[in-house]
Design a protein around this motif. Sequence first.
Motif, PDB file in Angstrom:
ATOM      1  N   ILE A  10       0.794  -1.374  -0.080  1.00 25.47           N
ATOM      2  CA  ILE A  10      -0.105  -0.296  -0.215  1.00 25.47           C
ATOM      3  C   ILE A  10       0.534   1.498   0.118  1.00 25.47           C
ATOM      4  O   ILE A  10       1.869   1.402   0.839  1.00 25.47           O
ATOM      5  N   GLY A  11       0.493   2.297  -0.654  1.00 27.41           N
ATOM      6  CA  GLY A  11       1.397   3.657  -0.816  1.00 27.41           C
ATOM      7  C   GLY A  11       2.649   3.333  -1.969  1.00 27.41           C
ATOM      8  O   GLY A  11       2.690   2.149  -2.952  1.00 27.41           O
ATOM      9  N   THR A  12       3.355   4.317  -1.679  1.00 24.85           N
ATOM     10  CA  THR A  12       5.006   4.624  -2.303  1.00 24.85           C
ATOM     11  C   THR A  12       6.174   4.519  -1.781  1.00 24.85           C
ATOM     12  O   THR A  12       5.895   5.253  -0.662  1.00 24.85           O
ATOM     13  N   LEU A  88      10.961   6.175   2.341  1.00 21.85           N
ATOM     14  CA  LEU A  88       9.883   6.415   2.983  1.00 21.85           C
ATOM     15  C   LEU A  88       8.888   5.969   2.418  1.00 21.85           C
ATOM     16  O   LEU A  88       9.086   5.535   1.388  1.00 21.85           O
ATOM     17  N   HIS A  89       8.323   5.717   3.058  1.00 22.24           N
ATOM     18  CA  HIS A  89       6.871   4.921   2.611  1.00 22.24           C
ATOM     19  C   HIS A  89       5.577   5.826   2.966  1.00 22.24           C
ATOM     20  O   HIS A  89       5.622   5.964   4.252  1.00 22.24           O
ATOM     21  N   GLY A  94      -0.407   9.967   0.046  1.00 23.16           N
ATOM     22  CA  GLY A  94       0.823  10.679   0.471  1.00 23.16           C
ATOM     23  C   GLY A  94       1.514  10.184   1.443  1.00 23.16           C
ATOM     24  O   GLY A  94       2.509  11.555   1.884  1.00 23.16           O
ATOM     25  N   LYS A  95       1.338  10.937   2.484  1.00 21.25           N
ATOM     26  CA  LYS A  95       1.381  10.762   3.886  1.00 21.25           C
ATOM     27  C   LYS A  95       2.982   9.281   4.181  1.00 21.25           C
ATOM     28  O   LYS A  95       2.139   8.462   4.505  1.00 21.25           O
ATOM     29  N   VAL A  96       3.884  10.019   4.497  1.00 21.06           N
ATOM     30  CA  VAL A  96       4.885   9.489   5.493  1.00 21.06           C
ATOM     31  C   VAL A  96       4.666   8.499   6.366  1.00 21.06           C
ATOM     32  O   VAL A  96       4.250   9.218   7.628  1.00 21.06           O
TER      33      VAL A  96
END
Length: 289
Positions: A10-12, A88-89, A94-96
Amino acid sequence: MPPVAAITQIGTTYLDVNGLVYPLMACVLPDISWEVIPLPAQGGGHRLGQPRFGQLTVRFTPPSMAPLAGWLEGLTSGRVDPVDLGVLHTDGNGKVRHHLVLKGCILTELRLPECSAAGKEIYAIEAVFEPERVEAGPLGGAVKSAAPGRAKKWLASNFVVTVPGLPSGRISRIGAVTLSRSLVREDDRFGGRLLVGALGFSPLALTVTGPDCAQWRDAVLKLTASGAHGDPVAIGVELRDTALKTVLADLSFQTIGLSGFSFDPSGGGSGAVTAIARFELETLKFQVN
């Protein structure tokens, strides 16, 4: 190229390099371990020593990783440029949510993928770093990527090879290439200095198919009959877009010459005549256009 796993689905995931962040395709974080030290023979047993950090491995596409050119230049020139990196994930907004800071990272490997005319894989490079220590970083902030917003998709199947003096229009595969160097830390009695070994290259393997194989075979047999070896040769590779018209990047492999050759006139299971030529590498240049 061995697969690397993403941190989470999930996320980037991003790599922070000098305050600029670049998206990663995948990432493996370093393991943390403590060395086990045997006690003197009289008492026996063991004790735990200093913590050790394993390797950071990141995978990315060249147009999304602007620092790649500097990494490659430093590696091939023998420089040691320790750098602080951040992994960072982000969550879906888009929040770290996860942030590790890796201090004193030294690049030890760059892995270029295999290029196959029959494949559909994305052209992705892996970089391996050895950190001195790892710390937790701040959370909650939003990430702004420093990579181009509309980078063209690179496929490892779209390439053109040039080999001086030999036909290269039917080269169907370029083997994966790894640039690597070792790190050795001296005994703490001598200050624990970090020593960097010489840079090594895996051979460049080119697979030739069809009628061109006979010309490659004859050239190799001519060398063996004379008792000579091949001269140094610069082999060029162009990575192109899906239409094969626009050159996305140029690779220049400077070799010390041909170091191996195999020939299969039967074509094996595929039925296509093949030859594989291996060249020992001396240096490599990579330019993103």
